[in-house]
Design a protein around this motif. Structure first.
Motif, PDB file in Angstrom:
ATOM      1  N   GLY A 171       0.787  -1.225   0.000  1.00 46.42           N
ATOM      2  CA  GLY A 171       0.000   0.000   0.000  1.00 46.42           C
ATOM      3  C   GLY A 171       0.819   1.276   0.000  1.00 46.42           C
ATOM      4  O   GLY A 171       0.310   2.339   0.379  1.00 46.42           O
ATOM      5  N   LYS A 172       2.061   1.205  -0.465  1.00 47.86           N
ATOM      6  CA  LYS A 172       2.939   2.377  -0.429  1.00 47.86           C
ATOM      7  C   LYS A 172       2.395   3.535  -1.274  1.00 47.86           C
ATOM      8  O   LYS A 172       2.402   4.690  -0.838  1.00 47.86           O
ATOM      9  N   THR A 173       1.937   3.215  -2.489  1.00 46.80           N
ATOM     10  CA  THR A 173       1.455   4.291  -3.365  1.00 46.80           C
ATOM     11  C   THR A 173       0.233   4.975  -2.779  1.00 46.80           C
ATOM     12  O   THR A 173       0.135   6.213  -2.763  1.00 46.80           O
ATOM     13  N   GLU A 174      -0.726   4.197  -2.285  1.00 42.53           N
ATOM     14  CA  GLU A 174      -1.931   4.774  -1.699  1.00 42.53           C
ATOM     15  C   GLU A 174      -1.589   5.693  -0.527  1.00 42.53           C
ATOM     16  O   GLU A 174      -2.140   6.797  -0.404  1.00 42.53           O
ATOM     17  N   LEU A 175      -0.665   5.253   0.323  1.00 44.02           N
ATOM     18  CA  LEU A 175      -0.280   6.076   1.461  1.00 44.02           C
ATOM     19  C   LEU A 175       0.459   7.332   1.007  1.00 44.02           C
ATOM     20  O   LEU A 175       0.272   8.420   1.568  1.00 44.02           O
ATOM     21  N   ALA A 176       1.291   7.197  -0.023  1.00 44.05           N
ATOM     22  CA  ALA A 176       2.062   8.350  -0.508  1.00 44.05           C
ATOM     23  C   ALA A 176       1.147   9.442  -1.042  1.00 44.05           C
ATOM     24  O   ALA A 176       1.347  10.630  -0.753  1.00 44.05           O
ATOM     25  N   VAL A 177       0.148   9.051  -1.824  1.00 44.95           N
ATOM     26  CA  VAL A 177      -0.722  10.086  -2.403  1.00 44.95           C
ATOM     27  C   VAL A 177      -1.615  10.710  -1.335  1.00 44.95           C
ATOM     28  O   VAL A 177      -1.948  11.902  -1.419  1.00 44.95           O
ATOM     29  N   ARG A 178      -2.004   9.946  -0.332  1.00 50.85           N
ATOM     30  CA  ARG A 178      -2.780  10.548   0.757  1.00 50.85           C
ATOM     31  C   ARG A 178      -1.915  11.541   1.533  1.00 50.85           C
ATOM     32  O   ARG A 178      -2.398  12.598   1.964  1.00 50.85           O
ATOM     33  N   LEU A 179      -0.648  11.217   1.708  1.00 52.11           N
ATOM     34  CA  LEU A 179       0.250  12.149   2.376  1.00 52.11           C
ATOM     35  C   LEU A 179       0.442  13.401   1.527  1.00 52.11           C
ATOM     36  O   LEU A 179       0.515  14.517   2.049  1.00 52.11           O
ATOM     37  N   ALA A 180       0.492  13.219   0.198  1.00 51.43           N
ATOM     38  CA  ALA A 180       0.644  14.356  -0.709  1.00 51.43           C
ATOM     39  C   ALA A 180      -0.586  15.253  -0.701  1.00 51.43           C
ATOM     40  O   ALA A 180      -0.501  16.432  -1.080  1.00 51.43           O
ATOM     41  N   ASP A 181      -1.737  14.724  -0.297  1.00 54.26           N
ATOM     42  CA  ASP A 181      -2.935  15.558  -0.161  1.00 54.26           C
ATOM     43  C   ASP A 181      -2.817  16.525   1.022  1.00 54.26           C
ATOM     44  O   ASP A 181      -3.481  17.564   1.042  1.00 54.26           O
ATOM     45  N   ALA A 182      -1.982  16.155   1.989  1.00 55.10           N
ATOM     46  CA  ALA A 182      -1.898  16.946   3.218  1.00 55.10           C
ATOM     47  C   ALA A 182      -0.645  17.806   3.305  1.00 55.10           C
ATOM     48  O   ALA A 182      -0.636  18.805   4.025  1.00 55.10           O
ATOM     49  N   LEU A 183       0.417  17.422   2.576  1.00 57.09           N
ATOM     50  CA  LEU A 183       1.694  18.117   2.690  1.00 57.09           C
ATOM     51  C   LEU A 183       2.245  18.453   1.310  1.00 57.09           C
ATOM     52  O   LEU A 183       1.913  17.772   0.319  1.00 57.09           O
ATOM     53  N   PRO A 184       3.106  19.467   1.201  1.00 56.63           N
ATOM     54  CA  PRO A 184       3.749  19.783  -0.082  1.00 56.63           C
ATOM     55  C   PRO A 184       4.866  18.790  -0.386  1.00 56.63           C
ATOM     56  O   PRO A 184       6.022  18.965   0.024  1.00 56.63           O
ATOM     57  N   ILE A 185       4.519  17.739  -1.104  1.00 57.52           N
ATOM     58  CA  ILE A 185       5.422  16.611  -1.279  1.00 57.52           C
ATOM     59  C   ILE A 185       5.734  16.389  -2.755  1.00 57.52           C
ATOM     60  O   ILE A 185       4.860  16.528  -3.612  1.00 57.52           O
ATOM     61  N   HIS A 238      13.116   5.259  11.832  1.00 56.09           N
ATOM     62  CA  HIS A 238      12.556   6.104  12.886  1.00 56.09           C
ATOM     63  C   HIS A 238      11.180   5.613  13.304  1.00 56.09           C
ATOM     64  O   HIS A 238      10.780   5.744  14.455  1.00 56.09           O
ATOM     65  N   TYR A 239      10.441   5.069  12.327  1.00 51.89           N
ATOM     66  CA  TYR A 239       9.078   4.634  12.600  1.00 51.89           C
ATOM     67  C   TYR A 239       8.774   3.336  11.859  1.00 51.89           C
ATOM     68  O   TYR A 239       9.285   3.104  10.748  1.00 51.89           O
ATOM     69  N   TYR A 240       7.911   2.531  12.459  1.00 54.57           N
ATOM     70  CA  TYR A 240       7.315   1.371  11.796  1.00 54.57           C
ATOM     71  C   TYR A 240       5.800   1.577  11.777  1.00 54.57           C
ATOM     72  O   TYR A 240       5.225   2.087  12.743  1.00 54.57           O
ATOM     73  N   LEU A 241       5.171   1.161  10.689  1.00 62.75           N
ATOM     74  CA  LEU A 241       3.738   1.378  10.536  1.00 62.75           C
ATOM     75  C   LEU A 241       3.072   0.128   9.971  1.00 62.75           C
ATOM     76  O   LEU A 241       3.577  -0.456   9.002  1.00 62.75           O
ATOM     77  N   ASP A 242       1.971  -0.248  10.568  1.00 69.68           N
ATOM     78  CA  ASP A 242       1.153  -1.348  10.060  1.00 69.68           C
ATOM     79  C   ASP A 242       0.162  -0.775   9.049  1.00 69.68           C
ATOM     80  O   ASP A 242      -0.801  -0.097   9.438  1.00 69.68           O
ATOM     81  N   PRO A 243       0.360  -1.012   7.736  1.00 70.03           N
ATOM     82  CA  PRO A 243      -0.519  -0.403   6.738  1.00 70.03           C
ATOM     83  C   PRO A 243      -1.899  -1.026   6.668  1.00 70.03           C
ATOM     84  O   PRO A 243      -2.766  -0.502   5.954  1.00 70.03           O
ATOM     85  N   SER A 244      -2.129  -2.118   7.367  1.00 71.79           N
ATOM     86  CA  SER A 244      -3.449  -2.742   7.339  1.00 71.79           C
ATOM     87  C   SER A 244      -4.451  -2.001   8.227  1.00 71.79           C
ATOM     88  O   SER A 244      -5.656  -2.252   8.143  1.00 71.79           O
ATOM     89  N   ARG A 245      -3.979  -1.103   9.061  1.00 76.57           N
ATOM     90  CA  ARG A 245      -4.877  -0.364   9.951  1.00 76.57           C
ATOM     91  C   ARG A 245      -5.741   0.606   9.152  1.00 76.57           C
ATOM     92  O   ARG A 245      -5.299   1.218   8.176  1.00 76.57           O
ATOM     93  N   ASP A 246      -6.960   0.801   9.608  1.00 81.45           N
ATOM     94  CA  ASP A 246      -7.862   1.747   8.953  1.00 81.45           C
ATOM     95  C   ASP A 246      -7.351   3.184   9.051  1.00 81.45           C
ATOM     96  O   ASP A 246      -7.642   4.012   8.183  1.00 81.45           O
ATOM     97  N   ASP A 247      -6.593   3.468  10.106  1.00 81.78           N
ATOM     98  CA  ASP A 247      -6.095   4.829  10.304  1.00 81.78           C
ATOM     99  C   ASP A 247      -4.639   4.978   9.884  1.00 81.78           C
ATOM    100  O   ASP A 247      -3.933   5.882  10.344  1.00 81.78           O
ATOM    101  N   ALA A 248      -4.155   4.109   8.979  1.00 80.97           N
ATOM    102  CA  ALA A 248      -2.749   4.141   8.585  1.00 80.97           C
ATOM    103  C   ALA A 248      -2.356   5.491   7.977  1.00 80.97           C
ATOM    104  O   ALA A 248      -1.262   5.998   8.231  1.00 80.97           O
ATOM    105  N   SER A 249      -3.245   6.079   7.162  1.00 80.20           N
ATOM    106  CA  SER A 249      -2.913   7.360   6.524  1.00 80.20           C
ATOM    107  C   SER A 249      -2.710   8.463   7.547  1.00 80.20           C
ATOM    108  O   SER A 249      -1.763   9.260   7.454  1.00 80.20           O
TER     109      SER A 249
END
Length: 322
Positions: free
Chosen positions: A14-28, A281-292
């Motif tokens: 789910g890297k791409t999905e998370l990346a674009v959601r992050l790009a919605d919130a930050l200048p990335i 620095h961080y580990y993240l479980d991408p299966s969580r509903d609140d991963a973004s």
């Protein structure tokens, strides 16, 4: 200086999905760290972000090489460093996203240039493989450089061939000759996705079914008409290798499907093993509903070098089930 962010994880996590959601919130600025996405024409089977998505969220270092043009970790580092400088000059956050561990390591630590390919030696190794089999060449590699051989699957023809080329051409083991050198320019946050294995296996199967529905077999047929050399890295990629065998009549479609799924699961396991050896620095479980939302917290929280696990007690580490 604006920090760069590494977002690393196994295939289908789910890297791409998370990346674009992050790009919605930050200048990335998104920068791809994927050895297959660098090649043109390998689109569906590589899970390359669609053109429509890339128009909305540009991805640097995608479609920058023809499949028969050489690309390497060292060349990637040069390209990625230029992209990082450009992003920072525009006041944007460089977000490096992908699953190619060697590229991430080369970017962070620097990498020695490896000797160029030796066509004569390559032909000799190919002939030996035809006669004795790739498992025999892997055994030879294990004798010459056990550490390097331990990280290469016995059926991985391209990496076995390249490792033996380097060792036989230079006269020394890769593990003893390679030196990581250089430093990463500026601050860096490293985030590693650690999905549960059962969840990831389900995602792999679902994604492969989507690929087939989107025309993966047509892509295989089109690539076959381009007559690329079968030993090219892109032609040996997971999924493509198994379906080229089907296209050539060497197996049934059902056999190709199961082989491709198995190879993709094996790839994910190798990637996860690699990333377990990386500091983060961080580990993240991408299966969580609140991963973004958790990722956004990670990307904006100051870090002091310590490791944090957000979104699960074990950071979403892949379990042994599934």
């Amino acid at each position: 200086m604006i920090p760069a962010i590494f977002l690393m994880g196994p295939t289908a996590s789910g890297k791409t999905e998370l990346a674009v959601r992050l790009a919605d919130a930050l200048p990335i600025d998104i920068i791809s760290v994927d050895s297959l996405l660098a090649y043109r024409h390998f689109d569906i089977g590589s899970a390359k972000p669609s053109l429509a998505l890339r128009r909305q969220y540009p991805h640097a270092l995608v479609d920058i090489r023809e499949p028969d043009e050489p690309y390497s970790a060292g060349l990637f580092r040069e390209d990625a460093l230029r992209c990082i400088v450009l992003a920072r000059e525009r006041g944007r956050i460089p977000l490096l996203v992908g699953g190619t561990g060697l590229y991430f390591r080369a970017l962070e630590r620097g990498i020695d240039a490896l000797p160029p390919a030796n066509p004569a030696l390559r032909q000799s190794l190919m002939a030996l493989a035809e006669e004795a089999g790739w498992s025999a060449l892997h055994q030879r590699l294990a004798t010459l450089d056990p550490e390097t051989a331990a990280g290469i699957a016995p059926h991985d023809r391209q990496r076995i061939q390249r490792a033996l080329e380097i060792i036989l051409g230079s006269g020394q083991a890769i593990s003893g000759a390679r030196h990581w050198q250089g430093t990463f320019p500026g601050p860096l946050y490293k985030i590693i996705l650690r999905p549960p294995r059962g969840w990831l296996h389900q995602r792999i199967m679902q994604r492969f079914d989507v690929m087939l529905n989107e025309g993966f077999l047509d892509e295989i047929a089109d690539l076959s008409t381009r007559h690329y050399a079968p030993e090219l890295p892109a032609m040996r990629a997971v999924g493509y290798r198994q379906y080229f065998a089907w296209h050539d009549g060497l197996c049934s479609s059902a056999e190709a499907y199961q082989a491709a799924l198995a190879a993709t699961r094996q790839l994910a396991k190798r990637q996860d093993t690699w990333f377990k050896r990386e500091s983060a620095h961080y580990y993240l479980d991408p299966s969580r509903d609140d991963a973004s939302s958790l990722l956004l917290q990670m990307a904006t929280r100051p870090v002091q070098g310590e490791v944090h696990s957000i979104g699960g007690d074990n950071g979403g580490e892949m379990d042994e089930t599934g």
